[in-house]
Scaffold this active site. Sequence first.
Site, PDB file in Angstrom:
ATOM      1  N   GLY A   4       1.370  -1.378   4.916  1.00  0.00           N
ATOM      2  CA  GLY A   4       1.795  -2.480   5.787  1.00  0.00           C
ATOM      3  C   GLY A   4       0.666  -3.334   6.306  1.00  0.00           C
ATOM      4  O   GLY A   4       0.805  -3.954   7.368  1.00  0.00           O
TER       5      GLY A   4
ATOM      6  N   THR B 138       0.928  -1.110   0.000  1.00  0.00           N
ATOM      7  CA  THR B 138       0.000   0.000   0.000  1.00  0.00           C
ATOM      8  C   THR B 138       0.969   1.160   0.000  1.00  0.00           C
ATOM      9  O   THR B 138       2.164   0.957   0.152  1.00  0.00           O
ATOM     10  CB  THR B 138      -0.850  -0.085   1.296  1.00  0.00           C
ATOM     11  OG1 THR B 138      -1.656  -1.244   1.228  1.00  0.00           O
ATOM     12  CG2 THR B 138      -1.722   1.123   1.529  1.00  0.00           C
TER      13      THR B 138
END
Length: 574
Positions: free
Chosen positions: A465, A373
């Site tokens: 994460g 991400t």
Amino acid sequence: MKNLYRRSKAIVLLFVCAEALAIAPEAEFANGGMVASRSRLASEVGAQILEDGGNAVDAAVAVGFALAVTYPSAGNLGGGGFMVIRMADGTLAANDHRERAPLGATRDMYLDKDGNVVPRLSTHSHLAVGVPGSVAGLLDVLEKYGTKSRREVIAPAIRLAADGFALDRDLSRSFARRLDDFAPYAASMAVFSRNGQPFLQGERFRQPDLAAVLKRISKSGRAGFYEGRTADLLVAEMVRGGGLITHEDLTGYESAWREPIVGRYRGHEIISMPPPSSGGVLVVQMLNMLEAYDIGAMGFSSAEAVHHVIEAERRAYADRAEHLGDPDFFPVPVSTLISKEYARKRFDDFNPDEASRSEDIAPGSAPPESPDTTHASVIDKYGNAVSYTTTLNLSYGSKIVAAGTGVLLNNEMDDFSAKPDTPNFYGLLGREANAIEPGKRMLSSMTPTIVARDGQALLVTGSPGGSTIITTTLQVIMNVIDHGMDLSDAVSSPRFHHQWQPDRVVYEARGLSPDTLDRLRGLGHENFVVMPFGRGIGDANSVMRVDGGFAGMADPRNAGAAAGPHHATRKGLK
Ligand code: GLY
């Protein structure tokens, strides 16, 4: 004597300079605004928009489109994201452009006939793809809070895609590592390899199909993506690969404006993303649990401070599994979960001398591969701030490029709970609140956050994460507020993570010293997992208001960059 005088004068000057800047040398400093992101090229695009008089929203939208070109493992047109905005006048906004389950999705779509989850179906297949939201969201945000035209903010991304750019070591290695995953998809191989061979560092990377899609969006707005030729190509890819997304899914996609989560922590305002993100709720909930304790006095990374934070994390993540989901489909008890009263009760059984066991921590009752991400933070000279996290879910999403578009498709469907209490890729559990339903948004951990103090944005932060996004963001905030760190240290300092289940503490190499670990074991924490050297938790590209301007810190765990315009001024000069 003279020499000694000269040397001590130099040392004093050094301290004076450091004091004047109030930032550690590794952070960037600028007085005309600041952008921090995972991609140097994207940060420079944002900085140029600020230089040209755009506001933080213009810059963030331009960064969003640029990341789709320069950081394709997570930047995207084919995924989704969240943007939290604090305008200088105090207006708060949160745009939710999370992907939605296609209308043809069903609750048990990833289960076999015996009711077991079919491995990889929700991550590595056309069925893994949720209806993309990024284009709708970026355009909606620009229209409502931006000052520049669509053409102006998309132009840099078109140029980078059409003309290409030299691949750095980071990106060329990232593509090479993924070649086996791209191999089943000819269109993906055509973008991310040179005739099947890995790109070399320094080679020019051009994406003509993606440039064409960006041009259509620049010209026709959302219709350039959700209708017409781009939509036809996206749907053709679905038909070819057995995916579910139809023209009706695409034309029906809308971003949603949500009420931001607002909490208070030691005199600061915490502004973050509400459901379908779990991030804002959990960060505020954990800060509420911890506010009664003097974490700063315990000391950074002390066993005592780490124990307190772990126990808050354990309880908050247990609540996530039970209560968090898409608020359009499930009654999420947001106001209870973020109340000081609830946090006090929820932390009532906390024992400063003993670890709890996750199996004993039930969700609180409240009324009704490698993760990738990416996060960008922007602040402008007017005082507007934007915190933006966007994702394809795993690195390069489903690895499927829709043929003829250059657009990588997400595998966000894995963020749903495919089966109650069965872990997803991140080991996260979920139940009814996050079950699959047509048109529903899958629960996210993305936590774009702005911290304000004295009526001004102070810190803009967030992270990629997966499940560790929330605890990374929490620790950056606490490093600034509890431990008094400057931005550079707040972002760089080692991190740890606990998510209720599995019941274990994950920490970065060198993050917890042997004697801290011994003390934590003495308190009853049993399972520890150390991240290998070179692999960190999170990537918290952040910006912060400092004396005379703005600090920008790209997380040193990765190859991002911060950039901002610098204007000549006498202000601050002595
Ligand atoms: N796909 C990661 C998240 O949204 O939490």
